[in-house]
Motif scaffolding. Structure first.
Motif, mmCIF file in Angstrom:
data_model
loop_
_atom_site.group_PDB
_atom_site.id
_atom_site.type_symbol
_atom_site.label_atom_id
_atom_site.label_comp_id
_atom_site.label_asym_id
_atom_site.label_seq_id
_atom_site.Cartn_x
_atom_site.Cartn_y
_atom_site.Cartn_z
ATOM 1 N N TYR A 41 31.025 -38.262 -1.388
ATOM 2 C CA TYR A 41 31.032 -38.725 -0.006
ATOM 3 C C TYR A 41 29.671 -38.372 0.606
ATOM 4 O O TYR A 41 29.116 -37.300 0.333
ATOM 5 C CB TYR A 41 32.120 -38.030 0.808
ATOM 6 C CG TYR A 41 33.542 -38.380 0.441
ATOM 7 C CD1 TYR A 41 33.853 -39.493 -0.344
ATOM 8 C CD2 TYR A 41 34.600 -37.592 0.886
ATOM 9 C CE1 TYR A 41 35.155 -39.797 -0.672
ATOM 10 C CE2 TYR A 41 35.918 -37.893 0.563
ATOM 11 C CZ TYR A 41 36.186 -38.988 -0.219
ATOM 12 O OH TYR A 41 37.488 -39.289 -0.543
ATOM 13 N N PRO A 42 29.096 -39.249 1.419
ATOM 14 C CA PRO A 42 27.769 -38.969 2.003
ATOM 15 C C PRO A 42 27.687 -37.610 2.687
ATOM 16 O O PRO A 42 26.690 -36.893 2.547
ATOM 17 C CB PRO A 42 27.595 -40.121 3.005
ATOM 18 C CG PRO A 42 28.400 -41.239 2.415
ATOM 19 C CD PRO A 42 29.587 -40.589 1.782
ATOM 20 N N TYR A 43 28.720 -37.240 3.416
ATOM 21 C CA TYR A 43 28.700 -35.947 4.121
ATOM 22 C C TYR A 43 28.515 -34.797 3.151
ATOM 23 O O TYR A 43 27.709 -33.883 3.381
ATOM 24 C CB TYR A 43 29.999 -35.769 4.912
ATOM 25 C CG TYR A 43 30.112 -34.420 5.609
ATOM 26 C CD1 TYR A 43 29.623 -34.241 6.899
ATOM 27 C CD2 TYR A 43 30.712 -33.330 4.977
ATOM 28 C CE1 TYR A 43 29.723 -33.010 7.543
ATOM 29 C CE2 TYR A 43 30.818 -32.094 5.612
ATOM 30 C CZ TYR A 43 30.315 -31.939 6.893
ATOM 31 O OH TYR A 43 30.415 -30.714 7.513
ATOM 32 N N PHE A 44 29.256 -34.823 2.031
ATOM 33 C CA PHE A 44 29.225 -33.695 1.097
ATOM 34 C C PHE A 44 27.994 -33.731 0.183
ATOM 35 O O PHE A 44 27.623 -32.702 -0.385
ATOM 36 C CB PHE A 44 30.521 -33.636 0.290
ATOM 37 C CG PHE A 44 31.693 -33.230 1.135
ATOM 38 C CD1 PHE A 44 31.829 -31.930 1.590
ATOM 39 C CD2 PHE A 44 32.653 -34.166 1.510
ATOM 40 C CE1 PHE A 44 32.895 -31.551 2.385
ATOM 41 C CE2 PHE A 44 33.728 -33.803 2.306
ATOM 42 C CZ PHE A 44 33.847 -32.490 2.745
ATOM 43 N N ARG A 45 27.343 -34.913 0.102
ATOM 44 C CA ARG A 45 26.054 -34.927 -0.612
ATOM 45 C C ARG A 45 25.029 -34.118 0.176
ATOM 46 O O ARG A 45 24.107 -33.542 -0.401
ATOM 47 C CB ARG A 45 25.577 -36.368 -0.814
ATOM 48 C CG ARG A 45 26.346 -37.104 -1.915
ATOM 49 C CD ARG A 45 25.541 -38.266 -2.492
ATOM 50 N NE ARG A 45 25.290 -39.306 -1.493
ATOM 51 C CZ ARG A 45 26.067 -40.368 -1.310
ATOM 52 N NH1 ARG A 45 27.170 -40.523 -2.042
ATOM 53 N NH2 ARG A 45 25.775 -41.271 -0.395
ATOM 54 N N GLY A 46 25.237 -34.051 1.479
ATOM 55 C CA GLY A 46 24.346 -33.254 2.315
ATOM 56 C C GLY A 46 24.871 -31.855 2.602
ATOM 57 O O GLY A 46 24.182 -31.029 3.186
ATOM 58 N N HIS A 47 26.117 -31.608 2.209
ATOM 59 C CA HIS A 47 26.721 -30.290 2.419
ATOM 60 C C HIS A 47 27.459 -29.886 1.142
ATOM 61 O O HIS A 47 28.667 -29.639 1.137
ATOM 62 C CB HIS A 47 27.706 -30.320 3.599
ATOM 63 C CG HIS A 47 27.086 -30.684 4.908
ATOM 64 N ND1 HIS A 47 26.873 -31.995 5.285
ATOM 65 C CD2 HIS A 47 26.627 -29.909 5.928
ATOM 66 C CE1 HIS A 47 26.320 -32.012 6.487
ATOM 67 N NE2 HIS A 47 26.149 -30.759 6.898
ATOM 68 N N ALA A 48 26.721 -29.808 0.046
ATOM 69 C CA ALA A 48 27.319 -29.534 -1.265
ATOM 70 C C ALA A 48 28.015 -28.179 -1.321
ATOM 71 O O ALA A 48 28.948 -27.974 -2.122
ATOM 72 C CB ALA A 48 26.245 -29.604 -2.351
ATOM 73 N N ASP A 49 27.598 -27.248 -0.476
ATOM 74 C CA ASP A 49 28.204 -25.921 -0.475
ATOM 75 C C ASP A 49 29.566 -25.912 0.227
ATOM 76 O O ASP A 49 30.239 -24.876 0.266
ATOM 77 C CB ASP A 49 27.271 -24.906 0.190
ATOM 78 C CG ASP A 49 26.965 -25.255 1.645
ATOM 79 O OD1 ASP A 49 26.979 -26.464 1.983
ATOM 80 O OD2 ASP A 49 26.703 -24.332 2.433
#
Length: 549
Positions: A41-49
């Motif tokens: 998901y785009p959000y989690f590509r930027g918030h992998a942690d």
């Protein structure tokens, strides 16, 4: 209203296709797949942690939970709602000749069109509003609804003030290793990330409470579950001299006659009544055929609770066991007399007396009599059994009790009562608790608002009637209640352990808003799509909003 139907249908089919039978490698596979889906998901590509594949702890196999959270940007609140569910399913053996398509909804439904089906099932199949398949109802459609909402808020964090935490657990269908492994992590995130857990929303399946019931139920808590187990020690004898002994199977049969389906053992609270106990296993411990009667037998029962503590259940069942034992002795004596009359003799009384002990009572007696040698012996025996990794927890417990019995000085027939598996605590919500009262109010308002959008009644109840992971995010039992479980669980701390005090520290108010359907755990398992894919996610979203999220 969210237009969620088609996307949740797609996700549900995707999840059903991933065969994830409990205690198989399928659990590991679906967790990895779910982790990949969320990570992309785009959000989690930027918030992998903020997405995690968590291995289970103290488990006999490799499997994982999947956790992910979205931090809202609408405000700066630490309020956190957990969306929880499980990924595993029961086995597919019940599908028989259709087992190969059990996890392929479209193919399964095509095959079913050629089967002889009950008229109601046939109508559902032809309606276009029902999806069939293993896990479609229990509970991959519920998980799909949660996944849809996670994605929605990941795309719209500006609509969220606090945090939304998604938890997909493994092993719900057997021993709850998933949720039990997640508890320490939830506790550490509370401390490290400042999460203030205001509610957990489970999405396990709901079903009619009786034939013809049209209600769609939402639950404010869950039933508790215990596994009271009775080891029956008899007196062995040759079958040619049968009255010289006391067959433990005879006593066990009387025990089941006393306990099984007994309405007096239903727990009534808040005007809701549990199902009565029912036996889940009954057998003797003879390893092979001989003409000697068995020395020991055991039987265990499912036991639901709404208000009774584990200590109260022990006390109640100890009384029931005593009654059963007395009746077994009475029947045996009567039959001995009748047998004597057939042979022209008048036999003397057999002399057996009823004897019922809890495991705690027996263990305390043995510790007092034998001291450290007994303690060391039982620990060594547990260590020996632990080397058999696939040994069932329930049988592990039985073997411990059987081994302890060998140390008893008085070996006349007796019943030993104990708990052979983990205790799933009962949970309910109270208006007297501010956090719980807030959740009750939010749920009731959401139900009122959503009802006009659906033709069947949306009805709230206090106790989800099936075993679920809801039992492990909140607790009502006192420490003394839990001690009754610990002291009467032979496998406690070795074969199984539940961090009840960590659960008490979290104590998250929990409700269940789940998909509606029929025949869970059966080959005709199916989920109704209108309610499950449209009402459920919208109702859940509205509760989140009303909680000030």
């Amino acid at each position: 209203m969210l237009h969620s139907r088609e996307e949740i249908l797609h996700i549900t089919k995707q999840l059903v296709h991933m065969e994830s039978v409990v205690n198989t490698d399928g659990e590991k596979t679906i967790a990895s797949s779910l982790y990949s889906i969320i990570s992309n998901y785009p959000y989690f590509r930027g918030h992998a942690d903020q997405v995690l594949l968590q291995p289970t702890a103290n488990d006999h196999m490799e499997r994982y939970n999947v956790l992910a959270f979205v931090k809202g940007t609408k405000g700066n609140s630490n309020r956190t709602v957990i969306l929880m569910g499980h990924m595993d399913t029961v086995d597919t053996f019940d599908f028989q000749h259709l087992q190969h398509v059990a996890c392929s909804p479209e193919e399964l439904m095509e095959h079913l069109k050629g089967e002889q089906l009950p008229s109601t099932v046939k109508a559902d199949l032809e309606s276009g509003d029902w999806l069939f398949g293993r896990g479609a109802l229990d509970m991959k459609s519920g998980l799909a609804s949660h996944l849809y909402l996670l994605k929605y808020y990941a795309n719209h964090p500006e609509e969220l003030k606090g945090n939304l935490l998604f938890l997909a657990a493994c092993d719900e269908e057997d021993s709850s290793h998933g949720i039990l492994s997640a508890i320490p992590l939830l506790k550490s995130w509370k401390r490290e990330k400042g999460f203030e857990y205001v509610a957990a929303i489970n999405s396990d399946f709901v079903a009619p409470a009786f034939a013809g019931d049209e209600n769609r139920y939402i639950y404010k808590g869950t039933v508790g579950k215990l596994l009271p187990t009775f080891l029956v020690q008899g007196a062995e004898t040759h079958v040619g001299s049968c009255f010289e002994g006391f067959d433990p199977n005879f006593i066990a049969a009387e025990l089941t006659n006393q306990i099984n389906y007994n309405p007096h053992l239903c727990d009534d609270a808040h005007g809701e009544v549990t199902h009565p106990p029912v036996s889940l296993k009954q057998t003797d411990l003879k390893p092979a055929y001989t003409t000697q009667t068995a020395l020991a037998a055991y039987v265990y029962y499912n036991f639901f609770t709404h208000s009774w503590s584990p200590a109260e259940v022990l006390e109640t069942l100890k009384g029931e066991a005593y009654i059963a034992f007395e009746r077994a002795i009475e029947k045996l004596q009567q039959r001995y007399q009748q047998f004597g009359q057939l042979r022209g003799k008048s036999p003397a009384p057999l002399g057996w007396k009823p004897r019922v002990l809890t495991y705690e009572e027996m263990e305390n007696r043995l510790k007092k009599e034998h001291g450290e040698p007994f303690i060391q012996h039982i620990q060594a025996f547990k260590d020996f059994l632990l080397q058999q990794e696939n040994l069932d927890t329930r049988l592990f417990s039985v073997y411990i009790v059987e081994e302890a019995w060998k140390w008893m000085t008085d070996k006349t027939p007796a019943i030993i009562l104990f708990y052979a598996s983990l205790y799933s605590p009962r949970v309910d919500l109270s208006e007297d608790n501010e956090k719980e009262a807030t959740l009750i109010k939010a749920l009731e308002k959401a139900v009122t608002e959503l009802q006009p959008n659906y033709s069947h009644p949306l009805v709230t109840r206090n106790f989800f009637p099936h075993i679920s992971d809801m039992s492990f995010v909140a607790i009502r039992d006192s420490q003394a209640d839990i001690q009754a479980v610990i002291q009467n669980s032979p496998s406690w701390g070795s074969k199984h352990f539940v961090p009840y005090e960590d659960i008490r520290e979290l104590n998250i108010p929990v409700i269940n808003i789940g998909p509606y359907g029929m025949d869970a755990h059966k080959r005709l398992e199916r989920v109704e799509m209108t309610y499950s894919f449209e009402i459920v996610p919208n109702l859940t979203k509205r509760v989140i909003e009303l909680l000030g999220m």
